[in-house]
Motif scaffolding. Structure first.
Motif, PDB file in Angstrom:
ATOM      1  N   ALA A 139      56.435 -26.372 119.013  1.00 47.67           N
ATOM      2  CA  ALA A 139      57.034 -25.604 117.915  1.00 47.67           C
ATOM      3  C   ALA A 139      57.531 -26.531 116.816  1.00 47.67           C
ATOM      4  CB  ALA A 139      58.176 -24.747 118.443  1.00 47.67           C
ATOM      5  N   ALA A 140      58.125 -27.660 117.197  1.00 46.85           N
ATOM      6  CA  ALA A 140      58.643 -28.612 116.207  1.00 46.85           C
ATOM      7  C   ALA A 140      57.525 -29.264 115.404  1.00 46.85           C
ATOM      8  CB  ALA A 140      59.478 -29.682 116.901  1.00 46.85           C
ATOM      9  N   MET A 141      56.387 -29.517 116.051  1.00 43.11           N
ATOM     10  CA  MET A 141      55.249 -30.106 115.342  1.00 43.11           C
ATOM     11  C   MET A 141      54.703 -29.138 114.303  1.00 43.11           C
ATOM     12  SD  MET A 141      54.848 -33.150 116.470  1.00 43.11           S
ATOM     13  CE  MET A 141      53.252 -33.521 115.769  1.00 43.11           C
ATOM     14  N   GLY A 142      54.682 -27.848 114.624  1.00 47.96           N
ATOM     15  CA  GLY A 142      54.151 -26.868 113.705  1.00 47.96           C
ATOM     16  C   GLY A 142      52.661 -27.081 113.455  1.00 47.96           C
ATOM     17  N   GLU A 143      52.149 -26.385 112.485  1.00 46.94           N
ATOM     18  CA  GLU A 143      50.731 -26.508 112.160  1.00 46.94           C
ATOM     19  C   GLU A 143      50.497 -27.721 111.266  1.00 46.94           C
ATOM     20  OE1 GLU A 143      49.319 -22.916 110.457  1.00 46.94           O
ATOM     21  OE2 GLU A 143      49.602 -21.735 112.288  1.00 46.94           O
ATOM     22  N   PRO A 144      49.320 -28.339 111.356  1.00 47.71           N
ATOM     23  CA  PRO A 144      49.014 -29.491 110.505  1.00 47.71           C
ATOM     24  C   PRO A 144      48.815 -29.054 109.065  1.00 47.71           C
ATOM     25  CG  PRO A 144      47.062 -28.831 111.711  1.00 47.71           C
ATOM     26  CD  PRO A 144      48.199 -27.995 112.241  1.00 47.71           C
ATOM     27  N   PRO A 145      48.846 -29.998 108.116  1.00 48.64           N
ATOM     28  CA  PRO A 145      48.616 -29.628 106.715  1.00 48.64           C
ATOM     29  C   PRO A 145      47.208 -29.085 106.525  1.00 48.64           C
ATOM     30  CG  PRO A 145      48.569 -32.010 106.996  1.00 48.64           C
ATOM     31  CD  PRO A 145      49.060 -31.447 108.288  1.00 48.64           C
ATOM     32  N   LYS A 146      47.079 -28.136 105.622  1.00 51.93           N
ATOM     33  CA  LYS A 146      45.775 -27.551 105.336  1.00 51.93           C
ATOM     34  C   LYS A 146      44.954 -28.515 104.479  1.00 51.93           C
ATOM     35  CE  LYS A 146      46.893 -23.678 107.334  1.00 51.93           C
ATOM     36  NZ  LYS A 146      46.322 -23.311 108.651  1.00 51.93           N
ATOM     37  N   ALA A 147      43.685 -28.628 104.774  1.00 53.35           N
ATOM     38  CA  ALA A 147      42.801 -29.470 103.968  1.00 53.35           C
ATOM     39  C   ALA A 147      42.691 -28.894 102.564  1.00 53.35           C
ATOM     40  CB  ALA A 147      41.423 -29.561 104.608  1.00 53.35           C
ATOM     41  N   LEU A 183      48.793 -30.520 126.102  1.00 57.59           N
ATOM     42  CA  LEU A 183      49.018 -30.355 124.669  1.00 57.59           C
ATOM     43  C   LEU A 183      49.016 -28.878 124.314  1.00 57.59           C
ATOM     44  CD1 LEU A 183      46.628 -33.110 123.220  1.00 57.59           C
ATOM     45  CD2 LEU A 183      49.007 -33.344 123.974  1.00 57.59           C
ATOM     46  N   GLY A 184      49.859 -28.511 123.379  1.00 53.23           N
ATOM     47  CA  GLY A 184      49.902 -27.144 122.903  1.00 53.23           C
ATOM     48  C   GLY A 184      48.955 -26.942 121.727  1.00 53.23           C
ATOM     49  N   PRO A 185      48.801 -25.718 121.268  1.00 56.42           N
ATOM     50  CA  PRO A 185      47.861 -25.427 120.177  1.00 56.42           C
ATOM     51  C   PRO A 185      48.203 -26.119 118.864  1.00 56.42           C
ATOM     52  CG  PRO A 185      49.185 -23.493 120.733  1.00 56.42           C
ATOM     53  CD  PRO A 185      49.428 -24.497 121.794  1.00 56.42           C
ATOM     54  N   ASN A 186      49.489 -26.262 118.546  1.00 53.65           N
ATOM     55  CA  ASN A 186      49.846 -26.956 117.308  1.00 53.65           C
ATOM     56  C   ASN A 186      49.490 -28.433 117.381  1.00 53.65           C
ATOM     57  OD1 ASN A 186      50.846 -24.717 115.949  1.00 53.65           O
ATOM     58  ND2 ASN A 186      52.917 -24.991 116.716  1.00 53.65           N
ATOM     59  N   GLU A 187      49.879 -29.070 118.480  1.00 54.24           N
ATOM     60  CA  GLU A 187      49.578 -30.495 118.619  1.00 54.24           C
ATOM     61  C   GLU A 187      48.071 -30.731 118.662  1.00 54.24           C
ATOM     62  OE1 GLU A 187      51.298 -34.327 121.108  1.00 54.24           O
ATOM     63  OE2 GLU A 187      51.637 -32.307 121.882  1.00 54.24           O
ATOM     64  N   MET A 188      47.349 -29.862 119.320  1.00 57.03           N
ATOM     65  CA  MET A 188      45.895 -29.977 119.337  1.00 57.03           C
ATOM     66  C   MET A 188      45.330 -29.784 117.929  1.00 57.03           C
ATOM     67  SD  MET A 188      43.515 -30.511 121.709  1.00 57.03           S
ATOM     68  CE  MET A 188      43.952 -29.728 123.278  1.00 57.03           C
ATOM     69  N   GLY A 189      45.973 -28.925 117.171  1.00 58.81           N
ATOM     70  CA  GLY A 189      45.547 -28.687 115.799  1.00 58.81           C
ATOM     71  C   GLY A 189      45.675 -29.927 114.924  1.00 58.81           C
ATOM     72  N   TRP A 190      46.705 -30.737 115.163  1.00 59.95           N
ATOM     73  CA  TRP A 190      46.852 -31.991 114.414  1.00 59.95           C
ATOM     74  C   TRP A 190      45.686 -32.930 114.715  1.00 59.95           C
ATOM     75  CZ3 TRP A 190      50.497 -33.622 110.829  1.00 59.95           C
ATOM     76  CH2 TRP A 190      51.551 -32.739 110.587  1.00 59.95           C
ATOM     77  N   THR A 191      45.300 -33.003 115.977  1.00 59.57           N
ATOM     78  CA  THR A 191      44.159 -33.850 116.341  1.00 59.57           C
ATOM     79  C   THR A 191      42.886 -33.330 115.701  1.00 59.57           C
ATOM     80  OG1 THR A 191      45.206 -34.381 118.467  1.00 59.57           O
ATOM     81  CG2 THR A 191      42.845 -34.778 118.287  1.00 59.57           C
ATOM     82  N   GLU A 192      42.695 -32.028 115.736  1.00 56.77           N
ATOM     83  CA  GLU A 192      41.510 -31.420 115.135  1.00 56.77           C
ATOM     84  C   GLU A 192      41.443 -31.715 113.634  1.00 56.77           C
ATOM     85  OE1 GLU A 192      38.030 -29.030 114.714  1.00 56.77           O
ATOM     86  OE2 GLU A 192      38.994 -29.921 116.482  1.00 56.77           O
TER      87      GLU A 192
END
Length: 237
Positions: A79-87, A125-134
């Protein structure tokens, strides 16, 4: 029914009962309150008992939503990581994408310094953290780098952001003033034995307002990493 696993809680695959009274608490609310607690007092202040008191419920009530502290901290981190920045769209090049990515990551670490400790070790890893890697991998798509090289790039940039965020957090509050006073005392005691150290710090202190500091250190390191990566990408192409 066995309690939900960390992966099930992170990814929302647990089966919630659809009948019965409306729950008095929500998992999101519990996680948000836990984050508020550790933001204010640090990770060492977190316990299920302390959290229950803040929420106005018993500790046993929390266990209906989250089995224990291990699962709770995993949810807090994601939750703290949140979603990564949008391209910025198809026109954004890999260098701009990675620069935006690491600056946003650094900001998240600064906002929640305790999250750095929770990223250590083997864990789901949660979905937000995985999203940062993606997002970082997507920025490097089409560069000619292998999967291993792209993953190593993420590790390198993440490590730079993490280590600098840790250092800055330790200097927060009166830490910077204290270091400045201690440094002056050390230089006096050194009696000129370290002229390059003294000259470098004096030059930094005399820099115009806005120069130096955490953001400049972050950008300087990121640009040097990206410079080296650009050479490798040119070789691949």
């Amino acid at each position: 029914m066995p309690p939900p696993t960390t992966v099930e809680l992170l990814w929302g695959t647990t089966q919630r009962p659809k009948r019965g009274p409306k729950p008095a608490l929500t998992l999101d609310g519990i996680v948000a309150e836990a984050i508020a607690l550790v933001d204010a007092e640090g990770l060492s202040a977190l316990s299920m008992q302390r959290l229950a008191q803040r929420l106005g419920f018993t500790k046993m009530s929390l266990y209906r939503y989250v089995p224990g502290k291990e699962q709770l901290t995993a949810l807090m981190l994601d939750a703290a990581m949140g979603e990564p920045p949008k391209a910025a769209g198809a026109q954004q090049n890999w260098r701009t994408g990675l620069r935006d990515w690491v600056e946003a990551l650094f900001a998240r670490y600064r906002a929640h310094p305790w999250s750095i400790e929770l990223t250590l070790g083997v864990r789901p890893l949660g979905p937000n953290e995985m999203g940062w890697t993606e997002a970082a991998l997507a920025a490097l798509a089409g560069t000619g780098l292998s999967g291993s090289e792209r993953l190593d790039t993420i590790v390198l940039l993440n490590g730079h952001a993490r280590s600098l965020a840790q250092q800055v957090s330790s200097m927060s509050g009166d830490g910077e003033v204290q270091f400045t006073e201690q440094f002056a005392e050390m230089m006096t005691a050194a009696s000129g034995r370290y002229p390059e150290v003294q000259a470098a710090f004096a030059e930094e202190a005399a820099a115009p307002a806005g120069k130096g500091g955490a953001n400049d250190a972050l950008r300087f390191g990121v640009e040097r990493i990206l410079d080296g990566l650009a050479v490798l990408i040119d070789q691949r192409n």
